[in-house]
Design an enzyme around this catalytic site. Sequence first.
Site, PDB file in Angstrom:
ATOM      1  N   SER A 174       1.052  -1.509  -0.469  1.00  0.00           N
ATOM      2  CA  SER A 174       0.282   0.267  -0.139  1.00  0.00           C
ATOM      3  C   SER A 174       0.418   0.868   0.460  1.00  0.00           C
ATOM      4  O   SER A 174       1.522   1.849  -1.081  1.00  0.00           O
ATOM      5  CB  SER A 174      -1.150  -0.080   1.064  1.00  0.00           C
ATOM      6  OG  SER A 174      -1.887   0.771   0.885  1.00  0.00           O
ATOM      7  N   ASP A 261      -9.916  -5.669  -3.787  1.00  0.00           N
ATOM      8  CA  ASP A 261      -9.104  -4.368  -3.056  1.00  0.00           C
ATOM      9  C   ASP A 261     -10.366  -3.237  -3.140  1.00  0.00           C
ATOM     10  O   ASP A 261     -10.391  -2.053  -3.696  1.00  0.00           O
ATOM     11  CB  ASP A 261      -8.195  -4.102  -3.445  1.00  0.00           C
ATOM     12  CG  ASP A 261      -6.587  -3.327  -2.957  1.00  0.00           C
ATOM     13  OD1 ASP A 261      -7.309  -2.347  -2.134  1.00  0.00           O
ATOM     14  OD2 ASP A 261      -5.790  -3.569  -2.883  1.00  0.00           O
ATOM     15  N   HIS A 302      -7.438  -5.893   0.075  1.00  0.00           N
ATOM     16  CA  HIS A 302      -6.312  -4.973   0.605  1.00  0.00           C
ATOM     17  C   HIS A 302      -5.077  -5.656   1.608  1.00  0.00           C
ATOM     18  O   HIS A 302      -3.705  -5.537   1.320  1.00  0.00           O
ATOM     19  CB  HIS A 302      -6.617  -3.458   1.350  1.00  0.00           C
ATOM     20  CG  HIS A 302      -5.834  -2.686   0.958  1.00  0.00           C
ATOM     21  ND1 HIS A 302      -5.591  -2.141  -0.159  1.00  0.00           N
ATOM     22  CD2 HIS A 302      -5.159  -1.778   1.847  1.00  0.00           C
ATOM     23  CE1 HIS A 302      -4.061  -0.824  -0.121  1.00  0.00           C
ATOM     24  NE2 HIS A 302      -3.989  -1.086   1.264  1.00  0.00           N
TER      25      HIS A 302
END
Length: 324
Positions: A174, A261, A302
């Site tokens: 991320s 995600d 995610h």
Amino acid sequence: MKRAVSFLITVYVSVPVILYLFPWILGHAIFAHLLRFPLLVDLGRPEDVLNHTCNFYLNTEEGVSVGVWHTLPASQWEASAGRSPEWYQETLGDGRPVIIYLHGNLGTRAINHRVELVKILSAAGYHVLSLDYRGFGDSTGEPSETGLTTDALYLYNWVKKQSSGSLVCLWGHSLGTGVATNTAVKMQEQGSAVDALILEAPYTRIGEVVAIHPLAKMYMFLPGFESLVWNILEMNNIVFANDKNLKTLTSPVLILHAEDDNIVPYHMGLKLHQISLEAQKEHKKDVKVEMISYGAHLGFSHNDIYLDPNLPVVVGRFLQTLKQ
């Protein structure tokens, strides 16, 4: 009723004004470093959540000390009982690959999905170094894009000196994908490409993630709001441009992204994969560029790609082809 409606309207309208007057707020929202979850974990005692792990600190620049966990590969577990931090440091030169894990925003190196990933990588035979950037966890200083990159760059160079030529891979998740590619660009500018990059749930650039956040979407129809957001990011020097970085990088790249995600859209990972492929052709470099996609039915979203039982095989296959 009228008062309640009036209050809600006032609150709604005040948000863009507050952002304009106090642009640092957006930076704090992006890093979310003050949310130091999990609350009850002593980061100086990694053994409370992660076995065969040593905690230590590095001074990445004057006045900045960052916390790092070094988790041993499975083959070293038995030998580690009662060993000193110096012994852990020496094991980095045992020839096994080293993965530097650069986590996303919010929380510390002790958050569950980060710890679970480290366990998997350790069991697969890798050294793993988990970094809390400046301002995160028990690290000192205040976060910034430049600062986070400085911390990761220092750790990468430190590991290369300790590892006696072992392969060192930057794994960014991320927000950490931007830190990873920034670090790789800095290394390449210094004349040495990083050994490998693994980008988990990567974005094109951070502003494009901010723009699609549910809270931001509530204001995007207001004239000038989108420009305000981009201007604030520019003022704060927060870019994290993975798309731009990957156009210049010549290191091997593995991208991991889930189709479901809900934070960083899957199409961003696809775009970065294509950029990396084109960059290798342009630079006439025969290096590995790969993307692994995870179907929405798996529910990895995610943070949960670590749940893939085949992940050690995927990572092992990628790194095995890079060994010198």
